[in-house]
Scaffold this motif. Structure first.
Motif, PDB file in Angstrom:
ATOM      1  N   UNK A   1      33.439  84.986  63.902  1.00  0.00           N
ATOM      2  CA  UNK A   1      31.497  85.510  64.269  1.00  0.00           C
ATOM      3  C   UNK A   1      31.431  85.916  65.680  1.00  0.00           C
ATOM      4  N   UNK A   2      30.606  86.521  66.119  1.00  0.00           N
ATOM      5  CA  UNK A   2      30.690  86.677  67.750  1.00  0.00           C
ATOM      6  C   UNK A   2      28.635  86.456  67.804  1.00  0.00           C
ATOM      7  N   UNK A   3      27.510  85.829  68.329  1.00  0.00           N
ATOM      8  CA  UNK A   3      26.556  85.518  68.876  1.00  0.00           C
ATOM      9  C   UNK A   3      26.715  86.276  70.164  1.00  0.00           C
ATOM     10  N   UNK A   4      26.557  87.844  70.528  1.00  0.00           N
ATOM     11  CA  UNK A   4      26.351  87.506  72.554  1.00  0.00           C
ATOM     12  C   UNK A   4      24.612  87.031  72.180  1.00  0.00           C
ATOM     13  N   UNK A   5      24.631  86.084  72.988  1.00  0.00           N
ATOM     14  CA  UNK A   5      22.330  85.918  74.101  1.00  0.00           C
ATOM     15  C   UNK A   5      23.092  85.951  74.950  1.00  0.00           C
ATOM     16  N   UNK A   6      22.118  86.774  75.238  1.00  0.00           N
ATOM     17  CA  UNK A   6      21.398  88.104  76.080  1.00  0.00           C
ATOM     18  C   UNK A   6      19.991  88.598  76.101  1.00  0.00           C
ATOM     19  N   UNK A   7      19.811  89.218  77.501  1.00  0.00           N
ATOM     20  CA  UNK A   7      18.687  90.047  77.319  1.00  0.00           C
ATOM     21  C   UNK A   7      18.734  91.617  77.080  1.00  0.00           C
ATOM     22  N   UNK A   8      20.366  91.939  77.308  1.00  0.00           N
ATOM     23  CA  UNK A   8      20.370  93.504  76.842  1.00  0.00           C
ATOM     24  C   UNK A   8      20.539  94.256  77.954  1.00  0.00           C
ATOM     25  N   UNK A   9      20.263  93.954  79.404  1.00  0.00           N
ATOM     26  CA  UNK A   9      20.008  94.398  80.576  1.00  0.00           C
ATOM     27  C   UNK A   9      21.240  94.691  81.490  1.00  0.00           C
ATOM     28  N   UNK A  10      22.792  94.491  80.984  1.00  0.00           N
ATOM     29  CA  UNK A  10      23.639  94.870  81.190  1.00  0.00           C
ATOM     30  C   UNK A  10      24.667  95.583  80.485  1.00  0.00           C
ATOM     31  N   UNK A  11      24.640  96.943  81.032  1.00  0.00           N
ATOM     32  CA  UNK A  11      26.064  98.023  80.422  1.00  0.00           C
ATOM     33  C   UNK A  11      27.002  97.610  80.058  1.00  0.00           C
TER      34      UNK A  11
END
Length: 425
Positions: A326-336
């Motif tokens: 399982x992958x947790x992606x911790x990011x503000x999601x501003x990088x395409x």
């Protein structure tokens, strides 16, 4: 190397004593000799109390690895205190480090102990503490050694592990030692369910009571003896917002790093194997592991994230999560490219959870809606919302980080969805 030099007080006392005595003798004025008598005593005592030996001074910290909000003590070491009466220390101010005394200056008599300074880092990362100047003074303030500059000491500040706990099981574990068992079927001991017999099932799995009652062969299914393999993908490319340390507002990178630390501590504490990938110009990759030493390695990797890095990784990112993790992606999601890589993992059948760490980073920019920063912030938010909608359409849950219980509902839904047959692209 510095040595003992007379202070201005000693020089002034000597000049006044010599001038008063000479003037009284030359002019025949006894009053000048009487007035100069105290300065004669001060000059004589100051000259007699001169320290003779060389002195070596150094500073050290009691701890070189702390969490945010913890404190350490800086102590000064003097190899020879013969003839030394007073010690003074003045430390340089360091960003995101609180000092006591607040001005970073301390002094005390040697008989009462050498002065100490207390430091408390308020933000994670590498901090340079202890760049200071030290001066020693002899008795009667006659001689002074220094001030000399002492080298700074490096301090590794680990992110604060915010209180976090989750009662939901990881949807697709992979391993053998953790508390969270695999949702996949296999040769284990934990009961999962009963289903119809299929080609390839072992005969010893047949449950005869159910088979005789229904007239068709049924087998017992069990969970595989495996534990959770959890990957934490940390977005360290940008730091939006102003960081006030643990006592003030949090920037996007503060939320990301602290959330990753809380998740790592939770899963390691429950026995799961945890890996980490830092997406940054000088990113790092920590393979799957478990145990307290592995947790310290993860926290140390988070403490080395540099938000001031300007270059970015290549357009195609390889998150490299193994099958069944399982992958947790911790990011503000501003990088395409990071969004594209996350969507690729989801299409490949990996259980992916996006933890939104934007927080209130754009709140200050939208104060004046007609200003250029406010317009740019709204455009970024529109593009980001469109990316999140596309990820949600692929089946990737997006959850804002709120501390304890953030992922309970999402992980329970993923665990149920993991048992549904699906086609992987």
């Amino acid at each position: 190397m510095t040595g003992w030099r007379p202070t201005s007080a000693l020089v002034r006392a000597c000049l006044l004593a010599l001038g008063g005595i000479c003037g009284g003798v030359a002019l025949g004025q006894e009053v000048l000799v009487v007035l100069a008598a105290p300065f004669v005593v001060l000059a004589a005592m100051g000259l007699a109390s001169r320290p003779r030996g060389p002195v070596r001074v150094g500073a050290r910290l009691d701890h070189h690895r702390l969490h945010e909000g913890q404190g350490t003590t800086s102590r000064v070491d003097v190899d020879d205190l013969t003839g030394v009466e007073h010690c003074t220390r003045v430390a340089a101010a360091t960003a995101h480090v609180a000092a006591s005394p607040p001005q970073g200056a301390a002094g005390s008599l040697v008989a009462d102990g050498l002065p100490v300074l207390w430091f408390s880092p308020r933000r994670w990362g590498r901090r340079a503490i202890g760049a200071e100047r030290v001066a020693l003074t002899s008795a009667w303030a006659g001689w002074r050694w220094g001030p000399v500059d002492l080298p700074e000491n490096g301090l590794t500040v680990l992110p604060q592990t915010a209180p976090y706990d989750s009662r939901a099981e990881v949807p697709q574990p992979d391993g053998l030692v953790g508390r969270h068992r695999s949702r996949r079927l296999g040769s284990g001991t934990e009961f999962e369910g009963i289903r119809l017999f299929a080609a390839g099932d072992r005969l010893r799995r047949i449950t005869w009571p159910v088979s005789l009652r229904t007239g068709e062969l049924h087998v017992v299914t069990t969970r595989a003896e495996q534990d959770a393999g959890v990957w934490l993908v940390v977005d360290g490319l940008r730091d939006i917002g102003t960081s006030g340390g643990i006592d003030g507002p949090a920037s996007t990178l503060d939320l990301t790093v602290r959330a990753a630390a809380a998740l790592a501590e939770h899963h390691v504490r429950t026995g799961d194997r945890v890996g980490m990938l830092v997406v940054a110009a000088d990113g790092a990759r920590v393979p799957l592991g478990a145990g307290p030493r592995h947790l310290q390695r993860l926290l140390g990797t988070l403490a080395r994230v540099r938000p001031e890095a300007r270059s970015v990784p290549p357009e195609r990112l390889d998150l490299g999560a193994g099958a069944g993790s399982v992958v947790h992606v911790l990011s503000p999601m501003l990088f395409t490219p990071l969004v594209t890589a996350t969507a690729g993992l989801q299409r490949g059948g990996t259980s992916v959870v996006v933890i939104d760490t934007l927080g209130e980073a754009f709140a200050g920019r939208e104060a004046d809606r007609l200003s250029l920063p406010a317009l740019a912030a709204r455009m970024q938010r529109i593009e980001r919302d469109d990316r999140l909608r596309r990820l949600a359409a692929l089946g990737t849950p997006v959850v804002p980080w709120r501390g304890p219980g953030t992922l309970d509902t999402v992980l329970q839904q993923l665990a149920r969805r993991a048992r549904v047959p699906k086609v992987r692209a």
